[in-house]
Design a protein around this motif. Structure first.
Motif, short mmCIF file in Angstrom:
data_model
loop_
_atom_site.label_atom_id
_atom_site.label_comp_id
_atom_site.label_asym_id
_atom_site.label_seq_id
_atom_site.Cartn_x
_atom_site.Cartn_y
_atom_site.Cartn_z
N GLU A 231 -29.58 -56.98 65.92
CA GLU A 231 -28.26 -56.82 65.32
C GLU A 231 -27.93 -57.98 64.38
OE1 GLU A 231 -25.75 -56.59 68.72
OE2 GLU A 231 -26.16 -54.47 69.11
N VAL A 232 -28.31 -59.20 64.79
CA VAL A 232 -28.00 -60.40 64.02
C VAL A 232 -28.82 -60.48 62.74
CG1 VAL A 232 -28.30 -62.92 64.03
CG2 VAL A 232 -27.19 -61.78 65.95
N GLU A 233 -30.02 -59.88 62.74
CA GLU A 233 -30.94 -60.02 61.62
C GLU A 233 -30.31 -59.63 60.29
OE1 GLU A 233 -34.46 -61.00 59.71
OE2 GLU A 233 -33.78 -61.41 61.74
N THR A 234 -29.42 -58.62 60.30
CA THR A 234 -28.80 -58.15 59.05
C THR A 234 -27.58 -58.98 58.65
OG1 THR A 234 -27.42 -56.55 60.25
CG2 THR A 234 -29.58 -55.80 59.48
N GLU A 235 -27.16 -59.91 59.51
CA GLU A 235 -26.01 -60.76 59.22
C GLU A 235 -26.47 -62.20 58.97
OE1 GLU A 235 -23.35 -60.40 62.50
OE2 GLU A 235 -23.04 -58.26 62.24
N PRO A 236 -25.64 -63.01 58.30
CA PRO A 236 -26.01 -64.42 58.12
C PRO A 236 -26.16 -65.12 59.48
CG PRO A 236 -24.18 -63.81 56.69
CD PRO A 236 -24.38 -62.67 57.64
#
Length: 218
Positions: free
Chosen positions: A67-72
Motif C-alpha cells: 500500500e505504501v509503495e505508491t505513496e511517498p
C-alpha cells in the motif's frame, strides 16, 4: 519504513530454544530475510517491530508495504533558516528526499518570511515550510526523519529542552498540531552545518531574492 525481526529458534534434534532480534532494516529487506529464516524449518514464531515498537505479522507488513509503495515514503527532510536582523526577514530552505513507486525523488524549496524576530524563529519557520511541503506531497501516517543544524528547534520539538519563549511555544504547538493532523511520526536528528549545506544554500538564495522550487527524480 524500517523494522526489526524477532524470532524464536528451536535447535535441530534438541529442546533448546532461543530468541533472536535483528537490527532495523528496510521493510522489503526484512520480508525477504524472514522468508529465508523460515526456510530453516526451525522457527517457532516470528514477528516484526517498526520504529515505534508496534508489532506486525509478515502478512500485515507485506500488505502495508504494498500500500505504501505508491505513496511517498522513506522520507528524509533537511531544513535551515537564515536571518537578516536589520530587516527582520528570514530566508527559508527545505529539502525532502523520498521514494515512490520504486523510484527516488528530491524536492528543493525556498521562501522568504517577514516579521521574524530571531534566528530561532527563522529555523522554526523553515521547519514549518518543510512540513507544508510534506502536506502538499500527500504524506501521512509515516515516520519522517527531520535533520537541521538548529539544536534548539530539534531538541525543543523532541522534548529534550524546555521552551521558555512565548513565540517559540506557539511554533511548537503549531508544528505538533500539524504532525498530529497528518499522522506523521517525527524523528529529530541534529546535524552540523557542513551536513546541511543544501538547505543552507536555499535559505541564502531566498534572502538574495532567488526563488527556487524543484521536484526531481534522482
Amino acid at each position: 519504513m524500517k523494522v526489526s525481526i524477532t524470532w524464536e529458534y528451536k535447535a535441530q534434534n534438541s529442546k533448546v530454544r532461543t530468541t533472536f532480534t535483528s537490527q532495523l532494516m528496510a521493510g522489503t529487506e526484512a520480508i525477504q530475510l524472514a522468508k529465508d529464516i523460515e526456510k530453516t524449518g526451525r522457527v517457532q514464531s516470528l514477528v516484526f517491530h517498526d520504529e515505534e515498537g508496534e508489532p506486525w505479522t509478515k502478512k500485515e507488513l507485506d500488505k502495508l508495504l504494498k500500500e505504501v509503495e505508491t505513496e511517498p515514503h522513506n522520507l528524509l527532510v533537511y531544513f535551515d533558516g537564515g536571518y537578516n536582523k536589520e530587516h527582520r526577514v528570514a530566508g527559508l530552505g527545505a529539502v525532502i528526499y523520498f521514494e515512490q513507486n520504486g523510484k527516488s525523488y528530491r524536492i528543493r524549496k525556498n521562501e522568504v518570511a517577514e516579521a521574524i524576530d530571531s534566528n530561532n524563529d527563522a529555523e522554526y519557520a523553515a521547519f514549518w515550510l518543510a512540513l507544508r511541503e510534506l502536506e502538499a506531497l500527500g504524506t501521512h501516517h509515516l515516520p519522517v526523519v527531520f535533520r537541521g543544524d538548529s539544536q534548539v528547534v530539534l531538541n525543543q520539538l523532541g522534548g529534550e529542552w524546555p521552551v521558555f519563549e512565548d513565540r517559540e511555544n506557539r511554533w511548537v504547538d503549531r508544528i505538533e498540531a500539524k504532525l498530529t493532523e497528518l499522522g506523521l511520526k517525527p524523528h529529530y536528528e541534529p546535524i552540523g552545518r557542513a551536513e546541511n549545506k543544501e538547505a543552507d544554500m536555499l535559505a541564502t538564495q531566498a534572502l538574495n531574492g532567488e526563488v527556487i522550487f524543484s521536484h526531481k527524480q534522482l
